[in-house]
Scaffold this motif. Structure first.
Motif, PDB file in Angstrom:
ATOM      1  N   PRO A   1       0.812  -1.227   0.000  1.00  0.00           N
ATOM      2  CA  PRO A   1       0.000   0.000   0.000  1.00  0.00           C
ATOM      3  C   PRO A   1       0.843   1.274   0.000  1.00  0.00           C
ATOM      4  CG  PRO A   1      -0.824  -1.544   1.622  1.00  0.00           C
ATOM      5  CD  PRO A   1       0.454  -2.094   1.109  1.00  0.00           C
ATOM      6  N   VAL A   2       1.984   1.240   0.654  1.00  0.00           N
ATOM      7  CA  VAL A   2       2.859   2.415   0.663  1.00  0.00           C
ATOM      8  C   VAL A   2       3.404   2.680  -0.733  1.00  0.00           C
ATOM      9  CG1 VAL A   2       5.009   3.338   1.595  1.00  0.00           C
ATOM     10  CG2 VAL A   2       3.470   2.054   3.076  1.00  0.00           C
ATOM     11  N   LEU A   3       3.869   1.637  -1.408  1.00  0.00           N
ATOM     12  CA  LEU A   3       4.381   1.797  -2.768  1.00  0.00           C
ATOM     13  C   LEU A   3       3.281   2.237  -3.733  1.00  0.00           C
ATOM     14  CD1 LEU A   3       6.730  -1.304  -2.993  1.00  0.00           C
ATOM     15  CD2 LEU A   3       7.363   1.077  -2.642  1.00  0.00           C
ATOM     16  N   PHE A   4       2.086   1.697  -3.547  1.00  0.00           N
ATOM     17  CA  PHE A   4       0.959   2.093  -4.390  1.00  0.00           C
ATOM     18  C   PHE A   4       0.613   3.569  -4.157  1.00  0.00           C
ATOM     19  CE2 PHE A   4      -3.605   2.236  -5.477  1.00  0.00           C
ATOM     20  CZ  PHE A   4      -3.506   1.779  -6.782  1.00  0.00           C
ATOM     21  N   GLY A   5       0.646   4.014  -2.909  1.00  0.00           N
ATOM     22  CA  GLY A   5       0.382   5.420  -2.600  1.00  0.00           C
ATOM     23  C   GLY A   5       1.425   6.342  -3.204  1.00  0.00           C
TER      24      GLY A   5
ATOM     25  N   ILE B   1       0.688   6.616  -6.944  1.00  0.00           N
ATOM     26  CA  ILE B   1      -0.455   7.505  -7.199  1.00  0.00           C
ATOM     27  C   ILE B   1      -0.051   8.961  -7.009  1.00  0.00           C
ATOM     28  CG2 ILE B   1      -2.747   8.166  -6.333  1.00  0.00           C
ATOM     29  CD1 ILE B   1      -2.787   5.635  -7.997  1.00  0.00           C
ATOM     30  N   ALA B   2       0.732   9.253  -5.970  1.00  0.00           N
ATOM     31  CA  ALA B   2       1.184  10.625  -5.720  1.00  0.00           C
ATOM     32  C   ALA B   2       2.062  11.128  -6.869  1.00  0.00           C
ATOM     33  CB  ALA B   2       1.933  10.697  -4.397  1.00  0.00           C
ATOM     34  N   MET B   3       2.930  10.281  -7.383  1.00  0.00           N
ATOM     35  CA  MET B   3       3.776  10.684  -8.509  1.00  0.00           C
ATOM     36  C   MET B   3       2.942  10.942  -9.764  1.00  0.00           C
ATOM     37  SD  MET B   3       7.092   8.217  -7.945  1.00  0.00           S
ATOM     38  CE  MET B   3       7.662   8.452  -9.608  1.00  0.00           C
ATOM     39  N   ALA B   4       1.912  10.142  -9.983  1.00  0.00           N
ATOM     40  CA  ALA B   4       1.039  10.347 -11.146  1.00  0.00           C
ATOM     41  C   ALA B   4       0.284  11.669 -11.027  1.00  0.00           C
ATOM     42  CB  ALA B   4       0.067   9.182 -11.282  1.00  0.00           C
TER      43      ALA B   4
END
Length: 62
Positions: free
Chosen positions: A18-22, A25-28
């Protein structure tokens, strides 16, 4: 006998997902905002129009 390849097990990696996914998403979102501001700055520039004469056309072969 247990042989460990790395010091991280699968539960640690699953908890990290979940941290990597967050972060992804933040970079996108940051990339989208940057593109929006660059496009807005580009649209505020004056449009330069000139009359030109085409000397030669380049034909694509094949």
């Amino acid at each position: 006998m247990t042989i460990r390849v790395s010091r991280y097990n699968m539960d640690d990696l699953i908890a990290l997902f979940p941290v990597l996914f967050g972060i992804l998403i933040a970079m996108a979102i940051l990339a989208w905002v940057a593109v929006y501001f660059v496009k807005r700055m580009d649209n505020n520039k004056p449009l330069i129009t000139r009359r030109v004469k085409i000397l030669e056309k380049i034909y694509s072969l094949g």
